[in-house]
Enzyme design. Structure first.
Site, short mmCIF file in Angstrom:
data_model
loop_
_atom_site.label_atom_id
_atom_site.label_comp_id
_atom_site.label_asym_id
_atom_site.label_seq_id
_atom_site.Cartn_x
_atom_site.Cartn_y
_atom_site.Cartn_z
N ASP A 1 0.75 -1.14 0.08
CA ASP A 1 -0.05 -0.11 -0.02
C ASP A 1 0.91 1.25 -0.10
O ASP A 1 2.22 1.16 0.20
CB ASP A 1 -0.75 -0.14 1.20
CG ASP A 1 -0.31 0.17 2.59
OD1 ASP A 1 0.81 -0.65 2.52
OD2 ASP A 1 -0.42 0.99 3.44
N HIS B 1 1.33 -8.86 -3.48
CA HIS B 1 0.47 -8.02 -3.24
C HIS B 1 1.32 -6.53 -3.11
O HIS B 1 1.91 -6.36 -2.29
CB HIS B 1 -0.26 -8.33 -1.82
CG HIS B 1 -1.28 -7.10 -1.73
ND1 HIS B 1 -2.72 -6.87 -2.32
CD2 HIS B 1 -1.26 -6.09 -0.96
CE1 HIS B 1 -3.36 -6.02 -1.72
NE2 HIS B 1 -2.57 -5.46 -1.13
N ASP C 1 0.42 -17.39 -3.92
CA ASP C 1 1.28 -16.54 -4.89
C ASP C 1 0.04 -15.79 -5.66
O ASP C 1 0.10 -16.03 -6.83
CB ASP C 1 2.03 -16.98 -5.59
CG ASP C 1 2.80 -16.09 -6.58
OD1 ASP C 1 2.91 -15.03 -6.18
OD2 ASP C 1 3.59 -16.68 -7.43
N GLU D 1 1.82 -9.94 0.42
CA GLU D 1 2.09 -8.61 0.50
C GLU D 1 3.69 -8.63 0.67
O GLU D 1 4.31 -9.27 1.43
CB GLU D 1 1.32 -7.67 1.72
CG GLU D 1 1.61 -6.40 1.27
CD GLU D 1 0.69 -5.51 2.01
OE1 GLU D 1 -0.30 -5.96 2.72
OE2 GLU D 1 0.75 -4.26 1.89
O1 9MR Z 1 3.09 -6.42 9.38
C1 9MR Z 1 1.41 -6.08 10.05
C2 9MR Z 1 1.12 -7.34 10.64
O2 9MR Z 1 1.68 -7.49 11.93
C3 9MR Z 1 -0.46 -6.98 11.21
O3 9MR Z 1 -1.09 -8.23 11.89
C4 9MR Z 1 -1.32 -6.43 9.89
C5 9MR Z 1 -2.76 -6.48 10.29
O4 9MR Z 1 -2.83 -5.17 11.25
O5 9MR Z 1 -0.64 -5.29 9.22
C6 9MR Z 1 0.44 -5.75 8.77
O6 9MR Z 1 1.12 -4.69 8.47
C7 9MR Z 1 0.60 -4.14 7.38
C8 9MR Z 1 0.20 -2.56 7.82
O7 9MR Z 1 -0.90 -2.57 8.71
C9 9MR Z 1 -0.13 -1.63 6.28
N1 9MR Z 1 0.50 -1.96 5.32
C10 9MR Z 1 0.91 -3.35 4.79
C11 9MR Z 1 1.57 -3.93 6.00
C12 9MR Z 1 1.84 -5.38 5.80
O8 9MR Z 1 0.66 -6.36 5.47
#
Ligand code: 9MR
Length: 601
Positions: free
Chosen positions: A198, A517, A570, A579
């Protein structure tokens, strides 16, 4: 903050049941994806190869009675091994045989044969096997830069226009869209890296990421100085790694308000669609000052002031001042924790149990060291940091954005000249206890992987990389090679010694993620994803699955494996397993760089 659960060593060790090799090899089917079912028959091995002196493990699913032969490219057999015991690995539900081919030390290319048949792909033994990976995993941070175009000269076929100039971010709550309090407050918050797939920029996650990258520089300065890759230069005097990191530090500095408090993030209110940066034009907000962001900011700015001081004293002084005022703000507002507002759905990075002790401990450690580096160890503020640091005992939880305890322990353990003897001893004990737990599990588990049930959370691959980082620190503290072997086990997993039989890094190895992602890779017209990205990896959360099709951005229409190490897809829709993120790439870079720097002296 959230403590990893279920870390009982006996439980983990109890999962490995010895059996005799007898039946023939079975293929193991993994997650059935939208694209294709994955059937893995082994051998599973680090696809980039090994340094000559490294421990070299080959994992083979099944229970075949045949042994393994290693032959060179002229067909000469250099090693013959009998079939080993069969172990179970609960994380994938497989029976596993593990072959140790460490005796192959002569640089060259080798192939594996079982029952006389060539199996798998060629294996490289040699110097510099992770050199390209180190550079690509670091170069990726350039691809994540906001507020500037990526030109052909540096970005090759992933060139793209600038997005998110962020020169007028709106303070959350100050415009009509978010309530209208304190109307019209805007400021310039340009530069910085996109967090992940994102386009948000998040202080908490930037904190641990920058710390990890600077730790590469701190632990392996000569190696870091020797690295070069292709990025534009703004600050000629800075080593390349520090040039890249500065791009994010400059952004982080903009996130501090006049009173010292630091905003949590800059993002839109909702995640954008799968578009290029320039096409994500919704308003961007600076969202809510809080303790965690302020302390992570303080820790990183203090650390950076130490690292950058010899290159740019004015910049170092500026960062130290910013760190001190952020820390003071947190002391004044100890209960101001981040809570995601109802109208915001971008990354929350909210603390689990709101005590903030780990961030206080880490920031205090960094600040005390930074004051010493600035020649101000004796002043009143420094005494305060030391007092705060001593207030709580170190605890040994895995290092990740949700728990900075281990990071604090690393700092104090390695900087024995700065901190009191007792503190250093306590920090060392914490690091070594954790490392010894990891060794015990790594050496006795079927996959030769130090993994615990908590390792299989969202971003499981980063847990493996961060565990590797603990082991490297244990090696740096003791010089005991077995910890380096433990770190190797972690890197091997990420590079192919896993039940999906792939590297989890785009563009590396024989098989790697093709559809991460990652909005820039999803929305460009290039076949290959941006290279050098570590994907989050398997886990059972299924947050990204909607079988009823009510949430069209989620994955639908596929069965998910019910074992943590197999629950990976994938596909770009799988933001919970596929992601990418800056705090995942940084420990990958650290781990690969550590092995390069240590082996390639
Ligand atoms: O790395 C984060 C993980 O520990 C959490 O469980 C998750 C859900 O809140 O979010 C992950 O971080 C994401 C972030 O919130 C937004 N950008 C992408 C990150 C990786 O998925």
């Amino acid at each position: 903050m959230i403590a990893p659960k279920g870390r009982d060593l006996k439980y983990i060790l109890g999962m490995d049941i010895h059996k005799n090799a007898s039946r023939t090899c079975v293929a193991v089917s993994a997650a059935v994806s939208l694209l294709a079912a994955v059937a893995v028959a082994g051998p599973l091995v680090n696809q980039l190869g090994f340094y000559p002196e490294a421990e070299k493990t080959v994992v083979y699913p099944g229970n075949d009675a045949a042994g393994l032969e290693v032959r060179d490219m002229n067909g000469k057999t250099v090693l013959t091994l009998d079939a080993p015991m069969v172990y179970d690995w609960d994380y994938s539900g497989e029976e596993i045989q593990t072959f140790d081919i460490s005796a192959v030390k002569t640089p060259g290319t080798y192939r594996l044969f079982r029952g006389g048949t060539y199996v798998g792909s060629p294996i490289l033994v040699g110097e510099g096997v992770y050199g390209d990976l180190v550079k690509a995993s670091l170069k990726w941070f350039y691809y994540q830069r906001a507020s500037m175009p990526l030109t052909l000269q540096y970005a090759g076929k992933w060139a793209r226009a600038a997005g998110h100039m962020d020169d007028k971010v709106i303070v959350y709550g100050s415009d009509a869209a978010t309530g209208g309090k304190g109307a019209g407050k805007v400021f310039n918050s340009a530069r910085g890296w996109y967090d992940a797939g994102d386009y948000g920029k998040y202080i908490v996650n930037s904190g641990i990421t920058v710390w990890t990258l600077l730790e590469i520089y701190e632990n392996f300065p000569k190696y870091a100085d020797s690295l070069s890759w292709n990025i534009p230069r703004e600050f000629d005097k800075l080593p390349l790694l520090l040039e890249e990191v500065r791009y994010n530090l400059d952004w982080m500095l903009t996130m501090q308000d006049k009173d010292g408090g630091v905003y949590h993030k800059v993002s839109t209110l909702k995640f954008s669609g799968s578009v290029q940066p320039e096409d994500d034009t919704a308003p961007r907000y600076a969202i809510i000052k809080n303790v965690t962001a302020s302390l992570d900011f303080a820790g990183v700015m203090a650390q950076a002031s130490v690292v950058y001081r010899k290159f740019d004293k004015a910049y170092a002084d500026k960062m130290l001042k910013a760190a001190e005022s952020a820390y003071a703000w947190a002391k004044k507002n100890p209960k101001a924790f981040y809570k995601q507002p109802a109208d915001v759905n971008t990354g929350s990075y909210a603390p689990g149990n709101e005590d903030g002790k780990d961030e206080f401990r880490w920031a205090a450690a960094e600040l005390y060291r930074a004051k010493a580096a600035a020649g101000a160890k004796g002043d009143k503020a420094a005494a305060g940091y030391l007092k705060d640091l001593k207030m709580n005992a170190f605890t040994a939880n895995g290092a990740w954005w949700g728990d900075m305890n281990m990071i604090a322990a690393f700092r104090v353990a390695l900087d024995s000249a700065v901190f009191d003897k007792d503190l250093v001893a306590a920090a060392k004990k914490t690091v070594m206890n954790e490392a010894n737990n990891l060794r015990a599990v790594g050496d006795t588990s079927a996959y030769r992987l130090p993994a615990f049930p908590w390792s299989w959370n969202w971003g499981s691959n980063s847990a493996m990389a961060n565990n590797g980082m603990v082991l490297v620190h244990a090696y740096l503290l003791t010089g005991d090679k077995s910890y380096l072997d433990g770190a190797q086990q972690c890197l091997d997993y990420l590079l192919g010694k896993n039940p999906m039989d792939m590297t989890y890094v785009t563009g590396f190895g024989y098989r790697s993620p093709r559809n991460p992602h990652h909005r820039p890779s999803e929305s460009d017209k290039v076949d290959d994803p941006v290279p050098g990205m570590l994907v989050g990896g398997p886990h059972l959360g299924k947050q990204d699955i909607d079988l009823e099709g009510k949430e069209p951005w989620k994955c639908s229409n596929y069965a998910v494996a019910d074992k943590p190490a197999l629950a990976y897809l994938d596909n770009r829709c799988s933001y919970a397993t596929n992601e990418v993120a800056i705090n995942w790439n940084a420990p990958l870079a650290y781990l690969a760089a550590a092995l390069e720097a240590i082996y390639n002296k």
